[in-house]
Scaffold this active site. Structure first.
Site, short mmCIF file in Angstrom:
data_model
loop_
_atom_site.label_atom_id
_atom_site.label_comp_id
_atom_site.label_asym_id
_atom_site.label_seq_id
_atom_site.Cartn_x
_atom_site.Cartn_y
_atom_site.Cartn_z
N GLN A 155 32.70 35.98 43.08
CA GLN A 155 31.47 36.62 43.50
C GLN A 155 30.92 37.86 42.62
OE1 GLN A 155 29.46 38.53 47.63
NE2 GLN A 155 31.49 37.62 47.49
N ARG B 191 35.88 26.34 33.04
CA ARG B 191 36.96 25.47 32.50
C ARG B 191 36.56 23.98 32.77
NH1 ARG B 191 43.11 27.12 34.15
NH2 ARG B 191 41.68 28.29 35.44
N ASP C 111 37.29 24.74 26.97
CA ASP C 111 38.45 25.10 27.20
C ASP C 111 38.90 26.18 26.01
OD1 ASP C 111 41.40 25.41 27.38
OD2 ASP C 111 42.12 23.49 27.10
N LYS D 12 41.41 27.63 25.57
CA LYS D 12 42.78 27.87 25.07
C LYS D 12 43.20 26.62 24.04
CE LYS D 12 44.48 30.55 28.74
NZ LYS D 12 44.52 30.33 30.19
N ASN E 165 34.92 38.89 34.50
CA ASN E 165 35.75 39.68 35.59
C ASN E 165 37.07 38.73 36.03
OD1 ASN E 165 34.25 37.51 37.12
ND2 ASN E 165 34.84 38.24 38.95
N VAL F 93 42.06 41.90 42.59
CA VAL F 93 41.33 42.32 43.67
C VAL F 93 40.35 41.39 44.31
CG1 VAL F 93 39.85 44.36 44.33
CG2 VAL F 93 42.05 44.90 43.28
N TYR F 94 40.34 41.38 45.36
CA TYR F 94 39.10 40.79 46.22
C TYR F 94 38.18 41.82 47.03
CZ TYR F 94 40.86 36.04 44.77
OH TYR F 94 41.13 35.17 44.07
N GLU F 95 37.50 41.21 47.36
CA GLU F 95 36.35 42.17 48.07
C GLU F 95 36.74 43.05 49.33
OE1 GLU F 95 32.80 42.03 48.39
OE2 GLU F 95 33.04 43.73 49.89
N ASP G 81 32.26 43.23 46.01
CA ASP G 81 31.97 42.38 45.08
C ASP G 81 30.62 42.29 44.45
OD1 ASP G 81 34.43 40.88 44.71
OD2 ASP G 81 33.86 39.47 46.48
N GLY H 150 23.60 60.27 58.90
CA GLY H 150 22.56 61.30 58.33
C GLY H 150 22.37 62.20 59.05
N GLY H 151 21.33 62.80 58.83
CA GLY H 151 21.03 64.05 59.51
C GLY H 151 20.08 64.10 60.99
N1 CAO Z 1 39.35 27.90 29.64
C1 CAO Z 1 40.84 27.97 29.80
N2 CAO Z 1 41.46 29.01 30.49
C2 CAO Z 1 40.43 29.72 31.30
C3 CAO Z 1 39.10 29.55 31.41
C4 CAO Z 1 38.55 28.51 30.37
N3 CAO Z 1 37.21 28.49 30.41
N4 CAO Z 1 38.55 30.34 32.36
C5 CAO Z 1 39.76 30.96 32.74
N5 CAO Z 1 40.71 30.54 32.14
C6 CAO Z 1 42.03 31.15 32.70
C7 CAO Z 1 42.20 32.48 32.08
O1 CAO Z 1 42.56 32.42 30.81
C8 CAO Z 1 43.41 33.05 33.04
O2 CAO Z 1 44.55 32.21 32.52
P1 CAO Z 1 45.88 33.48 32.48
O3 CAO Z 1 46.21 34.16 33.61
O4 CAO Z 1 46.93 32.16 32.29
O5 CAO Z 1 45.63 34.03 31.16
C9 CAO Z 1 42.93 32.33 34.46
O6 CAO Z 1 42.04 30.97 34.06
C10 CAO Z 1 42.08 33.27 34.93
O7 CAO Z 1 42.75 34.05 35.71
P2 CAO Z 1 42.33 34.95 36.86
O8 CAO Z 1 43.47 35.74 37.10
O9 CAO Z 1 41.01 35.87 36.61
O10 CAO Z 1 41.82 34.07 38.07
P3 CAO Z 1 42.73 34.05 39.47
O11 CAO Z 1 42.12 33.05 40.16
O12 CAO Z 1 44.10 34.08 39.48
O13 CAO Z 1 42.31 35.62 40.14
C11 CAO Z 1 40.65 37.23 40.82
C12 CAO Z 1 40.91 35.62 40.65
C13 CAO Z 1 39.26 37.34 41.28
C14 CAO Z 1 41.83 37.90 41.99
C15 CAO Z 1 40.80 37.93 39.39
O14 CAO Z 1 40.08 37.42 38.32
C16 CAO Z 1 40.64 39.40 39.50
O15 CAO Z 1 41.21 40.27 39.95
N6 CAO Z 1 39.39 39.56 38.88
C17 CAO Z 1 38.72 41.17 38.82
C18 CAO Z 1 38.25 41.63 40.09
C19 CAO Z 1 37.27 40.77 40.49
O16 CAO Z 1 35.97 40.59 39.96
N7 CAO Z 1 37.48 40.58 41.88
C20 CAO Z 1 36.36 39.94 42.55
C21 CAO Z 1 36.42 38.59 42.78
S1 CAO Z 1 35.24 38.03 44.01
O17 CAO Z 1 36.18 38.37 45.52
#
Ligand code: CAO
Length: 471
Positions: free
Chosen positions: A62, A83, A118, A120, A141, A182-184, A213, A292-293
Site C-alpha cells: 500500500q 514479479r 524477474d 534475479k 518499498n 513494517v505494516y500499517e 501506509d 484543538g483549541g
Molecule cells: N523479481 C524477482 N524478485 C523480486 C521481484 C521481482 N520483480 N520483486 C520483488 N522481488 C523479491 C525481492 O528481491 C525480495 O527478495 P529477497 O528478500 O530474497 O531479497 C522479495 O521479493 C520482496 O521482499 P519483501 O521483504 O519486500 O516482501 P515481504 O512480502 O516479505 O515484506 C513488507 C513486505 C511490506 C513487510 C516489506 O516489504 C517492508 O517492510 N517494506 C517497507 C515498509 C513498507 O512499505 N511497509 C508498508 C507495506 S503496506 O502495509
C-alpha cells in the site's frame, strides 16, 4: 543597506523623497526566472502537471503504490515492475471477485502500466538497466536491504543514471529498528498515533485511515516532486527516504505538542480535565475530544438506536457560543458567568455536551448540519462508507470515480484529492499483470521483435512453466 552619515535625521524636516511611479508589471515585463512564456492555452489544456516524468515503480502493498498512483494521476508515466506470474501480492488479497484483481490492488494501482520482470534473471537485469537509464525516479518499498540484494544499490543506479531519484518507504529510519519489516498498524503504534487514540479507559486503538501506509506514500510523493524540482538546478538525482514511523509522527504532531504542555499543567481542553481525573506522565487517549483549541464531542442524533452512524461531531467554537445557546434552548447560558466564557465552560464541558445532545437527538445528522451551518456553527456528520460511495457531489468533483476493468467490471476508486486548476487528474483502471510488458519493451526500451522473442524464451518476463501449470 544604506550608509549613515552620523547625523540624526529629523523626521519632521526631512524632505519627502519624490514618489517614484510604480512600474506597471505586465506579463511582458515580469521577470521570468528562467521560465517559458506563460502558455496561451486554455486552463486544463496545457498538459498534465507531471507530464514527461517517467517512474520505475518497484512498489507493492500500500504505502509505495499510494505514492506512485498519485504521481500517475498527476500525469507521470508510471511503469510498475512485478514479479512474473506473481505480481504485487495484493492482486490476490481480500479478493471479492474470483480470478479478478482485488479491490485492494485495483484501488492503489490505477493509471499505471505493468511490466513483469524477474529481477534475479540476467536478462531481467538487462531490462532493468535500460529502464533505469530511461526513467526519472525509482520508487520502492521493499523490506530493508531487498533492493541492494537485487544489485540495485544507490551507487549502481546513480552510475547508470546520475539524474535518477531513488525514493524509498521504510518502516523506520536509521536506528535500532531500521532492519524491521513494517505494516500499517506497526507504524501507527510506533509513531505515537495508537497510544493517543481511543478512550482513556480502553486500550490503545489503531485508526481505519491508513496514516502509516497511505500517509507515508503521500509524504514520499512530496519528497519526489521536491527532488525533481531541485534536479532542475543541480542536474542530479538524490535519495528520498520516508520512514513510516516519521510519517505517522508528523501526522500526530499535535500530541507531541500536548506532551510538552503537560509539563506546565493539565490539558484543560481534554474532557478528562472537566471530569476531575488527574493526568499521568504521558499524553492520554482523549476519546472524541477535539485535539484543538475549540472544545468538541461526538453526539447522538435521531435514529442512533438503530443506525450506528447517526452521530454528529459538534464543535463549540467560542465566537458562535451565543448561537449555540439559542439553538439548543439555553439562552441564559449566554450571560450566566458559569457558561459565558470559554474558561468558565472548561470544567463543565461534559454537562454542556450532554445538554447539546438532548437537542441533537431530536434531529437527523443532516438536519443538524443544515441548522448549524446556517448559524456558522461548525459540525460534521458521521458519514458511512455507503453514504460516501453514493455521494453525488464527491462523484462530480472526481474525488470518487467509477472505472471499468476488463476482468472485474466497474468499480469505485478514490480519484485525485489534490485539485490543480491547470492539470486535470488522469484516473484510469489498474493494469492486468504484465499487460504492458511488450509495449514497454518495444516502445519505451527499443527492443526489436527478435529480441523480445528471445527475452520471452529466456523466462525473464514470464513465469516458469512449472508455476504456470500449477496456477
Ligand atoms: N523479481 C524477482 N524478485 C523480486 C521481484 C521481482 N520483480 N520483486 C520483488 N522481488 C523479491 C525481492 O528481491 C525480495 O527478495 P529477497 O528478500 O530474497 O531479497 C522479495 O521479493 C520482496 O521482499 P519483501 O521483504 O519486500 O516482501 P515481504 O512480502 O516479505 O515484506 C513488507 C513486505 C511490506 C513487510 C516489506 O516489504 C517492508 O517492510 N517494506 C517497507 C515498509 C513498507 O512499505 N511497509 C508498508 C507495506 S503496506 O502495509
Amino acid at each position: 543597506m544604506a550608509k549613515s552619515n552620523g547625523k540624526k535625521a529629523n523626521p519632521t524636516k526631512a524632505k519627502a523623497a519624490p514618489k517614484k511611479k510604480a512600474a506597471k508589471v505586465t506579463a511582458a515585463t515580469a521577470t521570468n526566472n528562467g521560465l517559458p512564456k506563460p502558455s496561451n492555452k486554455p486552463y486544463g489544456q496545457a498538459g498534465l502537471a507531471l507530464q514527461g516524468v517517467r517512474i520505475l515503480d518497484f512498489t507493492h502493498v500500500q504505502s509505495g503504490p499510494t505514492c506512485t498512483q498519485l504521481l500517475a494521476y498527476m500525469g507521470a508515466d508510471v511503469i510498475k515492475v512485478e514479479r512474473p506470474g506473481v505480481g504485487d501480492i495484493t492482486r490476490g488479497q481480500l479478493r471479492d471477485v474470483p480470478n479478478a484483481d482485488s479491490l485492494y490492488f485495483t484501488m492503489l494501482n490505477g493509471t499505471k502500466r505493468s511490466i513483469t520482470i524477474d529481477s534475479k534473471h540476467p536478462k531481467g537485469m538487462d531490462i532493468l538497466n535500460r529502464l533505469i537509464k530511461t526513467c526519472d525516479v525509482l520508487v520502492e518499498n521493499f523490506a530493508p536491504g531487498a533492493l541492494d540484494r537485487m544489485g540495485l544499490t544507490w551507487e549502481y543506479i546513480h552510475k547508470l543514471n546520475p539524474r535518477m531519484i531513488v525514493a524509498s518507504v521504510k518502516g523506520f529510519g536509521p536506528g535500532p529498528y531500521e532492519d524491521c519489516k513494517v505494516y500499517e498498524n506497526v507504524a501507527q503504534c510506533a509513531g505515537g498515533a495508537a497510544s493517543t487514540t481511543g478512550f482513556r479507559e480502553g486500550p490503545p486503538l489503531v485508526t481505519g485511515a491508513q496514516i502509516g501506509d497511505s500517509g507515508t506514500g503521500l509524504h514520499l510523493a512530496l519528497g519526489i516532486v521536491s527532488a525533481l524540482y531541485q534536479r532542475i538546478r543541480t542536474g542530479r538525482g538524490q535519495k528520498v527516504l520516508c520512514a513510516m514511523q516519521d510519517g505517522v509522527l508528523n501526522l500526530a504532531r499535535v500530541k507531541l505538542r500536548d506532551q510538552q504542555r503537560l509539563a506546565h499543567g493539565p490539558l484543560t481542553e481534554y474532557s478528562q480535565y472537566s471530569e476531575g481525573i488527574p493526568f499521568g506522565k504521558a499524553v492520554p487517549r482523549a476519546g472524541n475530544d477535539s485535539g484543538g483549541g475549540q472544545p468538541a464531542w461526538l453526539l447522538k442524533c435521531k435514529g442512533w438506536e438503530s443506525d450506528p452512524d447517526a452521530y454528529i461531531y459538534f464543535i463549540t467554537q467560542a465566537p458562535v457560543w451565543e448561537s449555540i445557546c439559542d439553538v439548543i434552548g439555553e439562552p441564559t447560558w449566554k450571560t450566566d458567568p458559569d457558561y459565558a466564557t470559554p474558561k468558565a465552560r472548561l470544567p463543565r464541558l461534559k454537562k454542556i455536551f450532554e445538554r447539546i445532545e438532548v437537542w441533537t437527538m431530536t434531529k437527523t445528522k443532516f438536519e443538524v448540519m443544515d441548522i448549524c451551518n446556517a448559524l456558522d456553527i461548525p459540525v460534521g456528520p458521521i458519514l458511512s462508507m455507503k453514504e460516501i460511495a453514493e455521494d453525488e457531489s464527491l462523484r462530480k468533483t472526481g474525488t470518487v470515480v467509477e472505472v471499468d476493468h476488463p476482468t472485474r467490471g466497474k468499480y469505485l476508486t478514490v480519484g485525485n484529492p489534490i485539485k490543480l486548476s491547470d492539470s486535470p487528474a488522469r484516473v484510469e483502471r489498474s493494469p492486468l499483470l504484465g499487460e504492458h510488458t511488450e509495449e514497454i519493451l518495444s516502445k519505451v526500451l527499443g527492443y526489436s521483435a527478435a529480441e523480445i522473442a528471445d527475452i520471452k524464451k529466456s523466462g525473464a518476463i514470464a513465469p516458469p512453466e512449472k508455476s504456470k501449470a500449477a496456477a
